[in-house]
Each structure stands twice: as C-alpha cells, then as structure tokens.
Design an enzyme around this catalytic site. Structure first.
Site, PDB file in Angstrom:
ATOM      1  N   LYS A  41       4.450  -0.714  15.512  1.00  0.00           N
ATOM      2  CA  LYS A  41       5.235   0.381  14.941  1.00  0.00           C
ATOM      3  C   LYS A  41       4.458   1.705  14.999  1.00  0.00           C
ATOM      4  CE  LYS A  41       6.638  -0.007  10.521  1.00  0.00           C
ATOM      5  NZ  LYS A  41       6.187   1.131   9.691  1.00  0.00           N
ATOM      6  N   SER A  42       3.190   1.671  14.642  1.00  0.00           N
ATOM      7  CA  SER A  42       2.393   2.909  14.640  1.00  0.00           C
ATOM      8  C   SER A  42       2.337   3.529  16.031  1.00  0.00           C
ATOM      9  CB  SER A  42       0.961   2.606  14.183  1.00  0.00           C
ATOM     10  OG  SER A  42       0.960   2.207  12.844  1.00  0.00           O
ATOM     11  N   SER A  54      -5.965   7.718   4.945  1.00  0.00           N
ATOM     12  CA  SER A  54      -4.582   7.637   5.413  1.00  0.00           C
ATOM     13  C   SER A  54      -4.471   8.144   6.837  1.00  0.00           C
ATOM     14  CB  SER A  54      -3.678   8.463   4.496  1.00  0.00           C
ATOM     15  OG  SER A  54      -2.447   8.734   5.151  1.00  0.00           O
ATOM     16  N   GLN A  82      -1.781   8.588   8.285  1.00  0.00           N
ATOM     17  CA  GLN A  82      -0.640   9.509   8.350  1.00  0.00           C
ATOM     18  C   GLN A  82      -1.086  10.935   8.048  1.00  0.00           C
ATOM     19  OE1 GLN A  82       2.466   7.870   5.892  1.00  0.00           O
ATOM     20  NE2 GLN A  82       2.681   6.062   7.183  1.00  0.00           N
ATOM     21  N   ASP A 115      -1.095  -2.777   5.210  1.00  0.00           N
ATOM     22  CA  ASP A 115       0.292  -3.262   5.170  1.00  0.00           C
ATOM     23  C   ASP A 115       0.386  -4.783   5.012  1.00  0.00           C
ATOM     24  OD1 ASP A 115       1.261  -0.680   5.444  1.00  0.00           O
ATOM     25  OD2 ASP A 115       1.314  -0.779   7.629  1.00  0.00           O
ATOM     26  N   LYS A 162       3.860   2.910  -1.142  1.00  0.00           N
ATOM     27  CA  LYS A 162       4.433   2.485   0.147  1.00  0.00           C
ATOM     28  C   LYS A 162       5.965   2.470   0.012  1.00  0.00           C
ATOM     29  CE  LYS A 162       0.583   2.140   2.298  1.00  0.00           C
ATOM     30  NZ  LYS A 162       0.275   3.120   3.339  1.00  0.00           N
TER      31      LYS A 162
HETATM   32  C1  S3P Z   1       0.583   4.126   9.328  1.00  0.00           C
HETATM   33  C2  S3P Z   1      -0.375   4.311   8.376  1.00  0.00           C
HETATM   34  C3  S3P Z   1      -0.403   3.621   7.076  1.00  0.00           C
HETATM   35  C4  S3P Z   1       0.524   2.407   7.060  1.00  0.00           C
HETATM   36  C5  S3P Z   1       1.847   2.693   7.703  1.00  0.00           C
HETATM   37  C6  S3P Z   1       1.658   3.133   9.143  1.00  0.00           C
HETATM   38  C7  S3P Z   1       0.523   4.906  10.566  1.00  0.00           C
HETATM   39  O1  S3P Z   1      -0.019   4.526   6.061  1.00  0.00           O
HETATM   40  O2  S3P Z   1       0.736   1.949   5.751  1.00  0.00           O
HETATM   41  O3  S3P Z   1       2.679   1.552   7.685  1.00  0.00           O
HETATM   42  O4  S3P Z   1       1.193   4.542  11.556  1.00  0.00           O
HETATM   43  O5  S3P Z   1      -0.207   5.905  10.589  1.00  0.00           O
HETATM   44  P1  S3P Z   1      -1.105   5.525   5.387  1.00  0.00           P
HETATM   45  O6  S3P Z   1      -1.703   6.308   6.470  1.00  0.00           O
HETATM   46  O7  S3P Z   1      -0.355   6.407   4.446  1.00  0.00           O
HETATM   47  O8  S3P Z   1      -2.063   4.609   4.681  1.00  0.00           O
END
Ligand code: S3P
Length: 447
Positions: free
Chosen positions: A27-28, A174, A176, A327, A354
C-alpha cells in the site's frame, strides 16, 4: 462507503490451512508510485499496484490535480506526470476516503504548488490529526485557509508560491510526516532536511532516488536518520514494480501459525527491514517461519515464506521496534492471545491515531473473546493461555486491520468470532476473504 449498510462476517474454527498465496501489492509503495509518477515529466509504468480503495482514491486525486492516470490491466497502471510544481488546482474536493497516507502525502505535494485544494475523507479520516502535517508545510510557505477543530479535515490548503526549504525534526516517528515534508521540498530551491530520531519506512527516499532526485540519508543517533533532498529536480519516470505488502501478508502468516496443522507459503513479500518487525517478533515467539527464496526488484528486496503452525510463547516487544511494525500490532495481539505466557508490546502511542484507536479496539476485541488484556500507559499487555474462547462480536470502528485481525482469530477460537463490518477490508486487501477461503478457512456471513 461511509453511508452504506454494514456487512458483518464471522470466522469459525477451521481445519489446517494449506496452499500458496500472493497478497496484493504494498500500500505504501502504491500510493507513492502514483504520486511520484504524477510529479515526474513523462510516463511512469506501474505493475502490481494495490487496487484497494485507499490507493484508488489517491489515483483519483492525482488525476484531479492534472496528471493522466490510467489502468491498462490487472495491477498495471500508467501515469503521465505534470512535473514538480506543475499540479493544477482541482475543481472538486479531493476525497481520500479512509486513507491517512494518501491525504497526508498529497497535502505535502500540494503545499509546494501555487494552487489551492480542499482535502476531505470519511468519518474515520476526519477524526485523525492533520496538524502534524500542517505545521511543517506552513513553515514551508503553505497556508491553511480553513480546517475543522484541531487542524482536522476538511482542510482548504493554499500551496506556496515560493516554497521555502526547511530543516525539520519529526515530533513522532512517522513516514507520513517525513514524506509530506520531502514532497513539499521537491518544489523548494536548495536543501530540505528531515531528521527522525527513530527510522520510519523509507519508501519515499528510495523512490525519489529511483526517479532521479538527489537525496542523501545519514544515520542520526542510535536509531535515527537525517534525510536531505536537493529541491527542484526533474523527476524522470522509472518503472515501478510493487512487491507484495508485508502488512497484508501478516494475516495469512499468523493464521497459519495459530490454526493447528497448517502449512502455508506466502510469496514475493517485501522484506525492507523497516517493515519486518513482525517477522522478527514472531520468530522470537517460536514461530516456524522459513525464508525460501530472496529476490530484489526496483530497490526493494522480497522473499517467499513458508509458515507452519507453531506453539508460540509470550515475548517483550521493545518500543524501538514499533516503527518497523506499526500496522502489525493488532494481528500480533491475536498471535499473543494464542501464545503461552505474557506478551508486552511497548510504546504504542501512535496506535491511538490510526484508522481507529487501535489500542482500545484491540483490547476491547480481545476481552470480548475471553482473552486477558491490559493497557498500561502506551503499552499493550496480552496474557496468552494457548487457547482463545471466542464467541465475541467485535466492533471494527471503520478499521480494516481490526476487521482482518479478529477474523483470523476466529479461525482458531473455540467459538466463532464475528465482526460488525467487513466493508473496510477493501481499503487495503481486496480479495482477503477469498484468499483465506482458498487456504481452507471457514468464513461466513455472521448469524
Ligand atoms: C505509512 C506510514 C505509517 C503507517 C501507514 C502507512 C506510509 O503511518 O501506519 O499505514 O505509507 O507512510 P505513520 O507514518 O503516520 O506512522
């Protein structure tokens, strides 16, 4: 999906799980492939893209922002990019549905362009914190024209006309936040630096390099990293092959460990070390997980794994491991419930923000099924007795991973385990139920 009727489901004690499966694409990486493809000059070809609702929403957003995004076959997509800084103002609200990743990364991308856009999502996403993204991108010159209380969705953002490169220390580990800053930094002249005290998943860094950006990564303290991006690159399209998602592979893996007599192979799972904390932990618990074959593609290694039913024992999972398995705690808690002894999972504060408050949702679901569990500050403590009574009806709180984790639990519990809504599984793992049934799992509409 928000207004639709709920679709309950129940999982029953099943015979041995057997077979070979490949779970959908990561997914990422799928989100990032679409976003970086849209910021490159020319055509990016993607294969193995996860066609889950979250990623499809990101594809729609990039299309609304001016890129051409087309599906050419199963998992095969083509993105015609507009170049760094070239996104155009969308005419409609950008709806990210259930996806924090899509929303937060695109906030970063828009922050570096002189356009405004409205970001929104479903009830779960509207509850999640966005201020953690608004803070750095505001320093870079973007402006929040409006936001709900506490910097939440819906947000109207105006990107920076002249983005400013910054040095930013992420307040929590994070990927993200890191990725949003780097995406905004693409359009800024000079060097944008992100410092994280605990390394988070590095797919953004790897893909930026794959697309020809200048990016350096250096260690920072015992567990951290300092990432520096040189702004205003021309991103060159490069093919992206998306490996299978280790966070999705976690479900058939744990199912095979807890259902007696099981023997399952899960293929082409990405083995990026910043994503494999669950496998490390399961090995420590006594899991029979064997690595069969290791390959690499487009900067990410992958492997096939053979998983056999195993007697597990409780372990102490250090907080420093959390970013590499953030996750996977709901499904680890299920494994811990079937283990003998106590498992302590430390430092889970981020689980509270989350898709649901996962700390509370996991504890509630375990209790309903007769498992002894405690929350102590930010730690989750599960007292495993080797068996789980089951019989509970679990509230999934619009959270795909809560739904999948408790269905897996039902496959080895004394009584069936029900979930109130299976609809959100489609955000990350279309075909989940069919995959488990193919291995021999007994899943049915709840009574
Ligand atoms: C992700 C980062 C994670 C993860 C999310 C996907 C990403 O979140 O929980 O499912 O693709 O960068 P955080 O960066 O907020 O921890």
């Amino acid at each position: 999906m928000t207004g639709s009727a709920k679709t309950p489901l129940a999982a029953r004690r099943s015979g041995p799980l057997q077979g070979r499966v490949r779970v959908p694409g990561d997914k990422s990486i799928s989100h990032r492939a679409l976003i970086f493809g849209a910021l490159a000059v020319g055509e990016t070809r993607i294969s193995g893209l996860l066609e889950g609702d979250d990623v499809l929403n990101t594809g729609n957003a990039m299309r609304a922002l001016g890129a051409k995004v087309e599906r050419t076959g199963g998992g095969a997509w083509r993105v015609q990019g507009v170049g760094v800084g070239g996104l155009r103002a969308p005419t409609d609200v950008l709806d990210f549905g259930n996806s924090g990743t899509g929303c937060r990364l695109v906030l970063g991308a828009v922050a570096g362009c002189p356009i405004s856009a409205v970001f929104d999502g479903d009830a779960s996403l509207r509850r999640r914190p966005m201020q953690r993204i608004l803070d750095p991108i505001t320093l870079m010159g973007a402006r929040t024209l409006s936001a709900a209380d506490g910097g939440r969705l819906p947000i109207r953002l105006e990107g920076a006309r002249d983005p400013i490169p910054i040095l930013y220390r992420t307040p929590v580990p994070s990927a993200q936040i890191k990725s949003a800053v780097l995406l905004a930094g693409l359009a800024a002249p000079g060097e944008t630096t992100v410092i994280e005290t605990q390394a988070s998943r590095d797919h953004t860094e790897r893909l930026l390099e794959h697309f020809g950006a200048r990016i350096t990564v250096a260690p920072e303290g015992p567990h951290g990293r300092r990432i520096t991006l040189t702004g205003e690159p021309e991103l060159h399209p490069a093919p992206v092959v998306v490996p299978a998602d280790p966070s999705s592979a976690a479900f058939p893996m744990v199912a095979a460990l807890i259902v007696p007599g099981s023997d399952v192979i899960v293929t082409e799972v990405m083995t990026n070390p910043l994503r494999t904390g669950l496998i490390t932990t399961l090995h420590e618990m006594g899991a029979r997980i064997e690595t069969l074959e290791v390959r690499g593609d487009a900067g990410e290694a992958m492997a096939d794994f053979r998983i056999r039913a195993s007697g597990l024992h409780g372990v102490d999972v250090p907080a420093a491991r959390a970013p590499a398995m953030i996750d996977e705690y709901p499904i680890l808690a299920v494994a811990a419930a079937f283990a003998h002894g106590t498992t302590i999972m430390r430092g889970l504060k981020e689980l509270r923000v989350k898709e649901s408050d996962r700390l509370a949702a996991v504890a509630e679901g375990l209790r309903l099924n007769g498992v002894a569990v405690e929350i102590d500050g930010d730690d989750l403590i599960v007292h495993g007795s080797g068996t789980v009574a089951g019989g509970g009806q679990v509230a999934t709180h619009m959270d795909h991973r809560i739904a999948m984790s408790f269905l897996v639990m039902g496959l080895a519990s004394g009584k069936p385990v029900g979930i109130d809504d299976s609809a959100f599984i489609a955000t990350s793992f279309p075909g989940f139920v069919a995959m488990l049934r193919g291995l021999g799992a007994d899943l049915d509409a709840a009574p």
